[in-house]
Write a protein that holds these residues in place. Structure first.
Motif, short mmCIF file in Angstrom:
data_model
loop_
_atom_site.label_atom_id
_atom_site.label_comp_id
_atom_site.label_asym_id
_atom_site.label_seq_id
_atom_site.Cartn_x
_atom_site.Cartn_y
_atom_site.Cartn_z
N LEU A 37 0.82 -1.20 0.00
CA LEU A 37 0.00 0.00 0.00
C LEU A 37 0.86 1.25 0.00
O LEU A 37 0.55 2.24 -0.67
CB LEU A 37 -0.94 -0.01 1.22
CG LEU A 37 -2.15 0.91 1.14
CD1 LEU A 37 -2.98 0.61 -0.10
CD2 LEU A 37 -3.01 0.74 2.38
N ASP A 70 -2.01 6.75 3.10
CA ASP A 70 -3.20 5.92 2.94
C ASP A 70 -3.95 6.31 1.67
O ASP A 70 -4.92 7.07 1.71
CB ASP A 70 -4.12 6.07 4.16
CG ASP A 70 -5.36 5.19 4.06
OD1 ASP A 70 -5.36 4.26 3.22
OD2 ASP A 70 -6.34 5.43 4.79
N CYS A 72 -6.02 4.81 -0.05
CA CYS A 72 -7.41 4.36 -0.12
C CYS A 72 -8.39 5.42 0.37
O CYS A 72 -9.59 5.32 0.12
CB CYS A 72 -7.58 3.07 0.69
SG CYS A 72 -6.58 1.70 0.08
N SER A 73 -7.90 6.43 1.08
CA SER A 73 -8.76 7.51 1.56
C SER A 73 -8.72 8.73 0.65
O SER A 73 -9.39 9.73 0.92
CB SER A 73 -8.34 7.93 2.98
OG SER A 73 -7.03 8.49 2.97
N GLU A 78 -9.90 4.05 -5.38
CA GLU A 78 -10.67 2.98 -4.75
C GLU A 78 -9.77 1.77 -4.54
O GLU A 78 -8.93 1.46 -5.38
CB GLU A 78 -11.88 2.60 -5.61
CG GLU A 78 -12.89 3.73 -5.78
CD GLU A 78 -14.10 3.31 -6.59
OE1 GLU A 78 -14.48 2.11 -6.51
OE2 GLU A 78 -14.66 4.15 -7.31
N CYS A 79 -9.98 1.10 -3.40
CA CYS A 79 -9.15 -0.03 -3.03
C CYS A 79 -10.00 -1.27 -2.78
O CYS A 79 -11.19 -1.18 -2.47
CB CYS A 79 -8.35 0.27 -1.77
SG CYS A 79 -7.13 1.59 -1.96
N SER A 80 -9.36 -2.41 -2.91
CA SER A 80 -9.95 -3.70 -2.55
C SER A 80 -8.85 -4.53 -1.91
O SER A 80 -7.76 -4.66 -2.47
CB SER A 80 -10.50 -4.41 -3.80
OG SER A 80 -10.99 -5.70 -3.47
N GLU A 82 -7.04 -3.72 0.50
CA GLU A 82 -5.91 -2.81 0.75
C GLU A 82 -4.97 -2.70 -0.45
O GLU A 82 -3.77 -2.48 -0.30
CB GLU A 82 -5.14 -3.23 2.00
CG GLU A 82 -5.98 -3.14 3.27
CD GLU A 82 -5.17 -3.35 4.53
OE1 GLU A 82 -4.03 -3.86 4.41
OE2 GLU A 82 -5.64 -2.99 5.61
N LYS A 83 -5.53 -2.82 -1.64
CA LYS A 83 -4.77 -2.63 -2.87
C LYS A 83 -5.51 -1.63 -3.75
O LYS A 83 -6.74 -1.68 -3.85
CB LYS A 83 -4.59 -3.95 -3.61
CG LYS A 83 -3.82 -5.00 -2.83
CD LYS A 83 -3.80 -6.32 -3.57
CE LYS A 83 -3.06 -7.39 -2.76
NZ LYS A 83 -3.09 -8.71 -3.43
N VAL A 84 -4.79 -0.74 -4.37
CA VAL A 84 -5.40 0.26 -5.25
C VAL A 84 -5.84 -0.43 -6.53
O VAL A 84 -5.02 -0.99 -7.26
CB VAL A 84 -4.41 1.40 -5.56
CG1 VAL A 84 -5.02 2.38 -6.56
CG2 VAL A 84 -4.03 2.14 -4.28
#
Length: 205
Positions: A37, A70, A72-73, A78-80, A82-84
């Protein structure tokens, strides 16, 4: 007596060194757990550095906070697990270019940069993203040859390149995807195109 004391000092030094090595090892392990991440966040920050104009301050929250990254914020990310996986920055009138840092975003499934003013060539590294399914670069100022590796990307199903300035030939496989995608955009976004102002400019120097 002095010899015994010297031996004890040596033992103490060795224990301190071993303790420091253990702490360093634990720190490196902790970094390795979070590195995917963090590396994606650093790659996105390098991409942000290439953006020379952000009129809507869309990337204002793309930053390190208290030493933490971070992505993802962040807006448009968008993440899934904890991966972009998605980068969606359409209709923002961003000006800049793209660089090799996209190769670090190896889990990306969608890159949507439609209706901005990005220019220059498309990095070869984007063509090497094996998870990429959607690439929408329509209504920008991209030019130059199109990366040849896209012809080997079997996950890519939608490629939108309309209203750019590409030079050179596309591989036959990419040409087929491009034609299908442009047909889809004509069908699905005809109404939207009339209401959303174009961000295209004369390009990035």
């Amino acid at each position: 007596m002095y010899g015994l004391w010297g031996f004890e000092r040596l033992k103490l030094k060795m224990m301190v060194v071993m303790l420091l090595m253990l702490v360093l090892s634990l720190f490196e392990q902790n970094m390795s757990f979070s590195s995917p991440l963090n590396s994606e966040g650093l790659a996105l920050l390098r991409f942000k550095q290439r953006v020379v104009s952000d009129p809507f301050s869309a990337l204002s929250n793309w930053k390190e906070i208290d030493g933490e990254i971070d992505p993802c914020s962040w807006f448009g990310v968008e993440c899934s697990d904890e991966k972009v996986v998605i980068l969606n920055l359409k209709d923002l009138c961003l000006v800049g270019n793209l660089g090799p840092e996209f190769g670090k975003l190896e889990n990306l499934k969608s890159i949507i940069l439609r209706n901005n003013s990005f220019s220059g060539s498309i990095p070869q590294e984007i063509g090497e993203l094996k998870e990429l399914e959607l690439l929408d670069l329509g209504f920008n100022n991209f030019s130059g040859p199109f990366p040849s590796d896209f012809g080997n990307n079997f996950s890519l199903t939608t490629l939108l390149l309309d209203n750019n300035e590409f030079l050179g030939n596309l591989a036959p496989e990419i040409y087929e995807v491009k034609m299908l995608s442009e047909f889809q955009v004509d069908e699905n976004r005809l109404t939207d195109a009339a209401t959303i102002p174009s961000c295209k400019t004369s390009g990035f120097p």
